[in-house]
Motif scaffolding. Structure first.
Motif, PDB file in Angstrom:
ATOM      1  N   ALA A  75      18.184 -51.576 -58.581  1.00 25.38           N
ATOM      2  CA  ALA A  75      18.741 -51.358 -57.329  1.00 25.38           C
ATOM      3  C   ALA A  75      19.329 -52.631 -56.672  1.00 25.38           C
ATOM      4  CB  ALA A  75      17.712 -50.619 -56.632  1.00 25.38           C
ATOM      5  N   HIS A  76      18.638 -53.661 -56.940  1.00 27.28           N
ATOM      6  CA  HIS A  76      18.081 -55.366 -56.485  1.00 27.28           C
ATOM      7  C   HIS A  76      19.729 -56.006 -57.337  1.00 27.28           C
ATOM      8  CE1 HIS A  76      15.057 -54.695 -54.482  1.00 27.28           C
ATOM      9  NE2 HIS A  76      14.147 -53.485 -55.650  1.00 27.28           N
ATOM     10  N   ARG A 102      25.376 -54.693 -56.384  1.00 32.52           N
ATOM     11  CA  ARG A 102      25.635 -54.015 -56.512  1.00 32.52           C
ATOM     12  C   ARG A 102      24.827 -51.957 -57.000  1.00 32.52           C
ATOM     13  NH1 ARG A 102      31.729 -53.786 -57.152  1.00 32.52           N
ATOM     14  NH2 ARG A 102      31.594 -51.030 -57.301  1.00 32.52           N
ATOM     15  N   THR A 143      23.344 -49.830 -56.151  1.00 30.15           N
ATOM     16  CA  THR A 143      23.001 -48.854 -55.721  1.00 30.15           C
ATOM     17  C   THR A 143      24.644 -48.173 -56.466  1.00 30.15           C
ATOM     18  OG1 THR A 143      24.332 -49.448 -53.656  1.00 30.15           O
ATOM     19  CG2 THR A 143      21.397 -48.944 -54.094  1.00 30.15           C
ATOM     20  N   ASP A 144      25.532 -49.204 -56.316  1.00 24.74           N
ATOM     21  CA  ASP A 144      26.981 -48.511 -57.497  1.00 24.74           C
ATOM     22  C   ASP A 144      26.776 -48.569 -58.567  1.00 24.74           C
ATOM     23  OD1 ASP A 144      28.199 -48.284 -54.662  1.00 24.74           O
ATOM     24  OD2 ASP A 144      28.698 -50.517 -54.878  1.00 24.74           O
ATOM     25  N   LEU A 166      23.600 -47.562 -59.718  1.00 29.04           N
ATOM     26  CA  LEU A 166      22.958 -46.661 -60.308  1.00 29.04           C
ATOM     27  C   LEU A 166      23.618 -44.917 -60.410  1.00 29.04           C
ATOM     28  CD1 LEU A 166      19.644 -48.002 -59.044  1.00 29.04           C
ATOM     29  CD2 LEU A 166      20.189 -46.740 -60.642  1.00 29.04           C
ATOM     30  N   ARG A 167      25.061 -44.987 -59.641  1.00 25.22           N
ATOM     31  CA  ARG A 167      25.618 -44.352 -59.346  1.00 25.22           C
ATOM     32  C   ARG A 167      26.562 -43.631 -60.668  1.00 25.22           C
ATOM     33  NH1 ARG A 167      25.037 -45.220 -53.703  1.00 25.22           N
ATOM     34  NH2 ARG A 167      27.189 -46.195 -53.710  1.00 25.22           N
TER      35      ARG A 167
END
Length: 167
Positions: free
Chosen positions: A117-118, A121, A123-124, A126-127
């Motif tokens: 997550a760090h 990007r 969070t992108d 992880l999607r």
């Protein structure tokens, strides 16, 4: 009525691979055996995102092909040569656009799973991927299946000192 073929499941295993070693081979094998993936794509970085000096890309690819030669589910890919900046998320975005029917996984140590997550990007990213967190010594010493503490740095240091690397 025709039944749609199941989506291919591909795990991406990126790194410097300077040099590739038994730990990398064990990591790809562990990911294949412990997850639902059909294939593992080994992706040596062409351009390290933090500017790390590396031997020639073609040489590291060839060493990866030799290291993973006995694993029929592994493909060594040069996809990173088309990934300016070397960021994982931009590579996965491009691969997902090129192969929309693939379910993407990302192989890393359990530390990677916690830190993703760090990342740039993150969070992108992880999607876009499912994470396969491989336990390893030095991080997951209590895990019964933790892989040995082998690193490219250790291999390079031993070679430079004229020490054996066969263990």
């Amino acid at each position: 009525m025709a039944v749609a073929a199941p989506a291919r499941r591909i795990a991406l295993f990126g790194g410097s691979f300077n040099p590739p070693h038994l730990g990398h081979v064990l990591c790809a094998t562990w990911a294949k055996l412990q997850s639902e993936v059909d294939e593992v794509w080994v992706l040596p970085v062409a351009e390290h995102p933090y500017g790390k000096d590396l031997p020639a890309f073609d040489r590291r690819c060839e060493l990866c092909r030799l290291a993973f030669a006995d694993l029929d589910f592994v493909t060594v890919s040069d996809a990173e040569t088309r990934n300016p900046g070397g960021r994982t998320v931009t590579l996965v975005e491009r691969l997902a656009a090129e192969h929309p029917a693939v379910i993407w996984y990302l192989i890393g140590g359990t530390d990677t799973g916690r830190d993703l997550a760090h990342w740039y990007r993150g969070t992108d990213l992880l999607r876009l991927v499912r994470v396969i967190a491989v336990p390893r010594r030095g991080y997951d010493d209590d895990h019964p299946a933790a892989l040995p503490a082998i690193s490219s740095t250790l291999v390079r240091r031993r070679l430079a000192a004229g020490e054996a690397i066969d263990d």
